[in-house]
Design a protein around this motif. Structure first.
Motif, short mmCIF file in Angstrom:
data_model
loop_
_atom_site.label_atom_id
_atom_site.label_comp_id
_atom_site.label_asym_id
_atom_site.label_seq_id
_atom_site.Cartn_x
_atom_site.Cartn_y
_atom_site.Cartn_z
N ASP A 190 0.99 -1.41 -0.27
CA ASP A 190 -0.12 0.04 0.25
C ASP A 190 1.08 1.05 -0.46
O ASP A 190 0.73 1.97 -0.81
CB ASP A 190 -1.11 -0.42 1.64
N LEU A 191 2.29 1.40 0.52
CA LEU A 191 2.81 2.19 0.82
C LEU A 191 3.53 2.37 -0.41
O LEU A 191 3.82 4.07 -1.10
CB LEU A 191 4.17 2.29 1.65
N GLU A 192 4.34 1.74 -1.41
CA GLU A 192 4.48 1.90 -2.32
C GLU A 192 3.99 1.98 -3.81
O GLU A 192 3.60 3.61 -4.25
CB GLU A 192 5.18 1.00 -3.05
N GLU A 193 2.50 2.23 -3.54
CA GLU A 193 1.55 2.23 -4.31
C GLU A 193 1.55 3.93 -4.03
O GLU A 193 0.53 4.52 -5.04
CB GLU A 193 -0.71 1.49 -4.03
N ARG A 194 1.14 3.97 -3.01
CA ARG A 194 0.92 5.57 -2.92
C ARG A 194 1.38 6.63 -3.56
O ARG A 194 1.53 7.65 -3.64
CB ARG A 194 1.31 5.61 -1.44
N LYS A 195 3.42 5.30 -3.11
CA LYS A 195 3.57 6.90 -4.21
C LYS A 195 3.73 6.65 -5.00
O LYS A 195 4.49 7.58 -6.16
CB LYS A 195 5.42 6.06 -3.99
N ARG A 196 2.93 6.78 -6.68
CA ARG A 196 2.82 6.34 -7.58
C ARG A 196 1.38 7.36 -7.45
O ARG A 196 0.95 7.34 -8.64
CB ARG A 196 1.99 5.46 -7.85
N TRP A 197 0.35 8.03 -6.42
CA TRP A 197 -0.75 9.04 -5.78
C TRP A 197 -0.99 9.68 -7.54
O TRP A 197 -1.26 9.40 -8.54
CB TRP A 197 -0.40 9.89 -4.83
N ASP A 198 -0.25 10.57 -7.77
CA ASP A 198 0.10 11.22 -8.97
C ASP A 198 -0.25 10.60 -10.48
O ASP A 198 -1.10 11.37 -11.27
CB ASP A 198 1.10 12.20 -9.41
N ASP A 199 0.36 9.22 -10.20
CA ASP A 199 0.19 8.78 -11.59
C ASP A 199 -1.51 8.20 -11.90
O ASP A 199 -1.86 8.03 -13.19
CB ASP A 199 1.32 7.88 -12.11
N TYR A 200 -1.97 7.62 -10.75
CA TYR A 200 -2.81 6.81 -10.97
C TYR A 200 -4.32 7.98 -10.56
O TYR A 200 -5.20 7.72 -11.21
CB TYR A 200 -3.10 6.48 -9.14
N GLN A 201 -3.67 8.90 -10.34
CA GLN A 201 -4.46 10.18 -10.67
C GLN A 201 -5.29 10.91 -11.88
O GLN A 201 -6.07 10.98 -12.38
CB GLN A 201 -4.64 11.70 -9.62
N ASP A 202 -3.55 11.22 -12.35
CA ASP A 202 -3.62 10.81 -14.22
C ASP A 202 -4.13 9.77 -14.89
O ASP A 202 -4.94 10.10 -15.79
CB ASP A 202 -2.50 11.13 -15.08
N ALA A 203 -4.60 8.35 -14.30
CA ALA A 203 -4.78 7.61 -14.87
C ALA A 203 -6.36 7.08 -14.87
O ALA A 203 -7.15 7.20 -15.72
CB ALA A 203 -4.28 6.00 -14.93
N TYR A 204 -7.44 7.44 -13.67
CA TYR A 204 -8.36 7.85 -13.10
C TYR A 204 -8.72 8.40 -14.06
O TYR A 204 -10.09 8.37 -14.42
CB TYR A 204 -8.60 7.74 -11.34
N GLU A 205 -8.71 10.08 -14.00
CA GLU A 205 -8.59 10.89 -14.76
C GLU A 205 -9.24 10.63 -16.71
O GLU A 205 -10.34 11.22 -17.21
CB GLU A 205 -7.66 12.40 -14.75
N GLU A 206 -8.27 10.20 -16.81
CA GLU A 206 -8.30 9.21 -18.41
C GLU A 206 -8.94 9.01 -18.53
O GLU A 206 -9.64 8.71 -19.67
CB GLU A 206 -7.18 9.35 -19.24
N ALA A 207 -9.23 8.05 -17.80
CA ALA A 207 -10.19 7.14 -18.16
C ALA A 207 -11.45 7.67 -17.51
O ALA A 207 -12.64 6.97 -18.72
CB ALA A 207 -10.19 5.22 -17.02
N ILE A 208 -12.15 8.19 -17.21
CA ILE A 208 -13.46 8.59 -16.08
C ILE A 208 -13.32 9.45 -17.87
O ILE A 208 -14.69 9.11 -18.94
CB ILE A 208 -13.41 9.77 -15.60
N ARG A 209 -12.49 10.01 -18.60
CA ARG A 209 -12.62 11.20 -19.55
C ARG A 209 -13.40 10.24 -20.93
O ARG A 209 -14.18 10.96 -21.89
CB ARG A 209 -11.19 12.14 -19.83
N ARG A 210 -12.54 9.08 -20.91
CA ARG A 210 -12.76 8.22 -22.17
C ARG A 210 -13.99 7.60 -22.01
O ARG A 210 -13.97 6.69 -23.39
CB ARG A 210 -11.30 7.44 -22.49
#
Length: 216
Positions: A190-210
């Motif tokens: 969970d802590l390792e995934e947390r380091k990728r927070w910004d990457d996940y936010q970008d991925a979610y945003e594009e997934a929702i948008r598209r």
């Protein structure tokens, strides 16, 4: 509900309560709505013409499991199926990305609830580079077509993103560490995934948008 074009997570406050004043009012509203949902579910099952697919997505600790337990409490389990999807395993990666998904979609009269779902294949797969970029980028179109096909065949598709802030995630992870009864929920990953927070936010945003469409 939103149209995908121009969607930005930054335009949506993760602390928004939707007008609910405190936990007690929230619990009362959930109780009222779940009773209504139970009544409607009986009619839906008896009618037997449509399926209902509910997809819950969100960052770790966003409350997908809790939402399933609370929001769908009291439904007749005969007509409800819950499926949880995480990063695809080695065997799943050797098939097309919808191979592990399709068998869990609802039959007519039934409801399927996805704790994560086919979106993992444009989220964690993207962030961790599990397949080439050309493959995961093509999947937005495949997802739109898949959901349109389900809708054409009589399945109602409803998708929900449980939006939390980075600070709220940190608080919830710490709460798991502070409470011995919740240690089982905590993983070092969970802590390792947390380091990728910004990457996940970008991925979610594009997934929702598209993939926000009139059908889904």
């Amino acid at each position: 509900m939103t149209e995908g074009k121009g969607f930005r997570l930054a335009d949506h406050d993760p602390a928004d309560t939707g007008g609910v004043d405190g936990k007690e009012e929230g619990r009362a509203e959930v109780a009222r709505l779940t009773a209504r949902l139970s009544e409607l579910h009986e009619r839906f099952y008896a009618d037997g013409r449509h399926g209902l697919l509910v997809v819950l997505q969100g960052m770790d600790t966003s409350g997908k499991g809790g939402a399933i337990r609370k929001a769908f409490e009291g439904l007749d389990p005969i007509g409800v199926h819950v499926a949880a999807f995480k990063a695809p395993n080695e065997a799943e990666l050797t098939h097309d990305f919808l191979w592990r998904i399709h068998s869990h979609t609802p039959a007519a009269g039934h409801m399927s609830i996805f704790d994560r779902g086919h979106y993992e294949d444009v989220l964690i797969v993207r962030v961790h580079g599990l397949v080439p970029k050309t493959r995961w980028r093509a999947r937005y179109g495949h997802i739109r077509n898949f959901e349109a096909m389900l809708a054409d065949e009589g399945t109602v598709v409803r998708k929900f993103f449980l939006h939390i802030s980075s600070d709220e995630q940190a608080r919830r992870l710490q709460a798991r560490l502070d409470d011995p009864t919740k240690h089982w929920k905590f993983r070092l990953a969970d802590l390792e995934e947390r380091k990728r927070w910004d990457d996940y936010q970008d991925a979610y945003e594009e997934a929702i948008r598209r993939t926000a469409t009139p059908e889904a």
